[in-house]
Design a protein around this motif. Structure first.
Motif, mmCIF file in Angstrom:
data_model
loop_
_atom_site.group_PDB
_atom_site.id
_atom_site.type_symbol
_atom_site.label_atom_id
_atom_site.label_comp_id
_atom_site.label_asym_id
_atom_site.label_seq_id
_atom_site.Cartn_x
_atom_site.Cartn_y
_atom_site.Cartn_z
ATOM 1 N N VAL A 148 0.489 -1.123 0.292
ATOM 2 C CA VAL A 148 0.189 -0.074 -0.008
ATOM 3 C C VAL A 148 1.183 1.215 -0.588
ATOM 4 O O VAL A 148 1.932 1.223 0.873
ATOM 5 N N LYS A 149 0.395 2.694 -0.856
ATOM 6 C CA LYS A 149 1.354 3.200 -1.286
ATOM 7 C C LYS A 149 2.197 4.235 0.180
ATOM 8 O O LYS A 149 1.055 4.555 1.316
ATOM 9 N N GLY A 150 2.760 4.520 0.739
ATOM 10 C CA GLY A 150 2.821 5.011 1.803
ATOM 11 C C GLY A 150 3.799 4.349 3.404
ATOM 12 O O GLY A 150 3.678 5.037 3.800
ATOM 13 N N HIS A 151 3.421 2.913 3.038
ATOM 14 C CA HIS A 151 3.595 1.990 4.062
ATOM 15 C C HIS A 151 4.673 1.174 3.971
ATOM 16 O O HIS A 151 5.025 0.594 2.991
ATOM 17 N N GLU A 152 4.897 0.461 5.191
ATOM 18 C CA GLU A 152 5.705 -0.777 5.209
ATOM 19 C C GLU A 152 5.119 -2.097 4.536
ATOM 20 O O GLU A 152 3.830 -2.331 4.764
ATOM 21 N N ALA A 153 6.124 -3.254 4.262
ATOM 22 C CA ALA A 153 4.782 -4.799 3.737
ATOM 23 C C ALA A 153 6.662 -5.343 4.324
ATOM 24 O O ALA A 153 6.735 -5.984 3.798
ATOM 25 N N SER A 154 6.782 -5.389 5.778
ATOM 26 C CA SER A 154 7.747 -6.038 5.980
ATOM 27 C C SER A 154 7.402 -7.970 5.995
ATOM 28 O O SER A 154 8.859 -8.191 5.977
ATOM 29 N N MET A 155 6.218 -7.913 5.940
ATOM 30 C CA MET A 155 5.945 -9.893 5.818
ATOM 31 C C MET A 155 6.556 -10.415 6.918
ATOM 32 O O MET A 155 7.266 -11.744 7.301
ATOM 33 N N GLY A 156 6.555 -9.692 8.211
ATOM 34 C CA GLY A 156 7.669 -9.577 9.640
ATOM 35 C C GLY A 156 8.781 -10.600 9.246
ATOM 36 O O GLY A 156 9.876 -11.074 10.347
ATOM 37 N N TYR A 157 10.107 -10.026 8.743
ATOM 38 C CA TYR A 157 11.022 -9.881 8.646
ATOM 39 C C TYR A 157 11.507 -8.283 9.238
ATOM 40 O O TYR A 157 11.360 -6.995 8.925
ATOM 41 N N VAL A 158 12.671 -8.601 9.602
ATOM 42 C CA VAL A 158 13.147 -7.426 10.271
ATOM 43 C C VAL A 158 14.132 -6.667 9.025
ATOM 44 O O VAL A 158 13.847 -5.510 9.212
ATOM 45 N N ALA A 159 14.828 -7.373 8.256
ATOM 46 C CA ALA A 159 14.800 -6.577 7.490
ATOM 47 C C ALA A 159 14.354 -6.256 6.781
ATOM 48 O O ALA A 159 15.278 -4.810 5.828
ATOM 49 N N TRP A 160 13.382 -6.098 6.651
ATOM 50 C CA TRP A 160 12.572 -5.195 5.690
ATOM 51 C C TRP A 160 11.702 -4.562 6.260
ATOM 52 O O TRP A 160 11.018 -3.540 5.614
ATOM 53 N N LEU A 161 11.841 -4.295 7.090
ATOM 54 C CA LEU A 161 11.388 -2.695 8.070
ATOM 55 C C LEU A 161 12.028 -1.507 8.049
ATOM 56 O O LEU A 161 13.324 -1.366 7.490
#
Length: 566
Positions: A148-161
């Motif tokens: 979603v534009k403007g938001h994170e999508a880390s999928m529960g991975y710390v490295a993707w925060l």
């Protein structure tokens, strides 16, 4: 697709991964208005489904809005102006936040943005006396994978925060154009390839029917939210049962279409690029009308224009009218009582009996389905998923966070089960042999299906298959085992729709005598069953259609649902 002022990897090189997680959790908590916080529940309480009404946070109108299960009904009230988009969005935002405080089901929370979008839709309605699109004003929740534009999508991975999406994923874009309002994203397991929902960033999601039990995975946060009526329509994904098992565990509807009908372009994913058994996006809802509305709306938006993998196939009215299936008169369903790998628990067997009796009373025919090489189909899929030797997971764990090897509450992080141990990666040639094997297995299975024309009595092959979603209802945390009853349909790429049927009842669903166990999983599943422990948990079934027959599968699921309701 992503932007970040300071990448997660850079931050993790400066501070411990635990500190990065703590900062993310602080930001998540700050996204909840203080006036929407509720007191802690009493110790020992397990079922929390009545708290949204009893806690006093919802107004009478907000309670009425969020207890509405039928998507058609809610959209009708929005289209007639009986409820404003702001009223509906505010109500679901509140209930979602209550759900999160009790089950830990959310990842991203963007309430202010949702209310602003709802205001824009209300302004449009006032000026034009019409709706923006078929989903006008409908709040839709999203599994964390969807950008979603403007938001994170880390999928529960710390490295993707810290990686912020610059654009919506393709499906989100189409739903937004159709009038949807986005307000929350929901929790997933680390790596996605788990039947429960827990990761190092957001923690563990619980089942609102019993907090000591899992909502399954990987769309577990989505299912928990829907069961709580914190959403009426959500979007999950499924590569082995990740929409269907959570729907079954939480007592909601969920649909896995065949591949290449619903866009997945722009999502974040595990095993990204593994397309032989595709990740499939699909709807989860509190009603069958939500499933149909989603599919009609997405296909009307011409998804093949935004995702190069989606085939050109608009909504098929003839398919939904069951023109190839006797127009819905005297259908023949194949019934799978037992796949020969894991024997289902008594509540699941009773759900099958309920479906059989209801459909026969409605004038349909049921025959016992003979599973054809299910073990081989499942083994092929598992080998395909493990072909990289764990390289995909390793690449996502560069922050230093540990791999989660067990979903048990008291798990020893050093105890690595056999199926989680690294394997030698396959060569390209070896992977091609798996693809060839799967092609032949599919051909055999569909030949097996077509051959039932000789025994159905309708002049057609079996119209659809009815089978368990899982050999059990929801299980305590850490006890979810293999997804044998769902993964087979991913390997075959068949559409499958889960619908709630009954609830486990300790007075009826007593334990049966042990059978000759086929394998360790079969024995463990048998020994897991305790009638009192499982009492009251939802039990659903799958309606499985022929590959590519999404519309017919939905229509046949509606017939099954209606028969069960009579």
């Amino acid at each position: 697709m992503y932007t970040s002022s300071l990448s997660s990897l850079q931050r993790c090189n400066l501070v411990a991964w635990q500190d990065v997680v703590a900062e993310k959790r602080r930001r998540q908590k700050a996204a909840i208005p203080n006036e929407w916080l509720i007191p802690p529940i009493e110790q020992g309480r397990t079922n929390v489904l009545d708290i949204p009404i009893s806690c006093g946070l919802l107004s009478p109108q907000e309670a009425e809005i969020t207890t509405t299960s039928d998507v058609y009904l809610l959209l009708g009230k929005l289209a007639r102006g009986e409820w404003s988009a702001v009223d509906v969005t505010t109500a679901f935002c509140k209930r979602a936040v209550i759900a999160h405080q009790l089950t830990n089901c959310l990842t991203e929370i963007f309430i202010e943005e949702a209310i602003q979008r709802a205001n824009e839709l209300d302004d449009f309605y006032k000026k034009n006396a019409t709706v923006v699109g078929p989903l006008h004003g409908l709040p839709i929740s999203l599994k964390d994978q969807f950008r979603v534009k403007g938001h994170e999508a880390s999928m529960g991975y710390v490295a993707w925060l810290g990686q912020v999406a610059e654009d919506d994923s393709a499906l989100v874009k189409l739903l937004r154009q159709s009038g949807a309002v986005f307000y929350v994203k929901t929790n997933v397991p680390q790596t996605l390839m788990w039947g429960e929902t827990h990761n190092n960033v957001f923690g563990r999601t619980c089942n609102p029917h019993n907090l000591a039990f899992t909502p399954a995975g990987s769309s577990g946060g989505e299912a928990a939210l829907l069961a709580f009526h914190g959403s009426i329509l959500g979007v999950g994904s499924d590569v082995g049962g990740s929409i269907r098992n959570p729907s079954h565990f939480c007592g909601v509807y969920g649909f896995k279409p065949s591949s290449r009908r619903v866009p997945t372009y722009g999502i974040v994913n595990s095993l990204d690029g593994q397309d032989a058994i595709a990740t499939i996006a699909g709807p989860m809802s509190t009603s069958l009308s939500g499933i149909k509305t989603f599919m009609q709306s997405v296909l009307a938006a011409k998804p093949w224009r935004v995702d190069p993998d989606v085939i050109f196939k608009p909504w098929d009215d003839a398919g939904y009218a069951l023109k190839e299936h006797g127009e819905g008169y005297k259908l023949c369903f194949g019934l799978i009582w037992d796949d020969g790998i894991v024997k289902p628990h008594p509540p699941v067997m009773r759900a099958l009996e309920c479906a059989k009796r209801a459909l026969e009373n409605a004038g349909h025919v049921l025959i016992d389905w003979v599973p054809h090489k299910h073990a081989e189909l499942i083994a092929n899929a598992r080998s395909t998923f493990l072909a990289d030797g764990g390289a995909d997971y390793a690449a996502a764990l560069i922050s230093g966070e540990p791999m989660i090897h067990s979903m048990k509450l008291d798990a020893d992080p050093n105890d690595i089960p056999e199926f989680r141990k690294p394997r030698e990666p396959l060569t390209a040639y070896q992977l091609w042999q798996l693809h060839k094997e799967r092609r032949e297995l599919r051909k055999e299975y569909f030949d097996h299906w077509q051959a039932t024309e000789d025994v159905t009595g309708t002049g057609r092959p079996v119209d659809a298959i009815i089978c368990p979603v899982s050999p059990y209802a929801a299980v305590p945390h850490g006890e979810k085992r293999s997804a044998v009853y769902t993964l087979v349909w991913n390997t075959l790429d068949c559409p499958s729709l889960v619908l709630p049927v009954t609830r486990a009842d300790s007075a009826i669903d007593t334990q049966v005598l042990p059978h000759e166990f086929r394998n360790l999983d079969d024995q463990a599943v048998y020994e897991l069953y305790d009638p009192e422990c499982f009492h009251g948990l939802p039990v659903g079934l799958q309606v499985v259609g022929y590959r590519g027959e999404e519309e017919a599968t939905i229509a046949m699921a509606e017939l099954v649902d209606a028969a069960l309701a009579t």
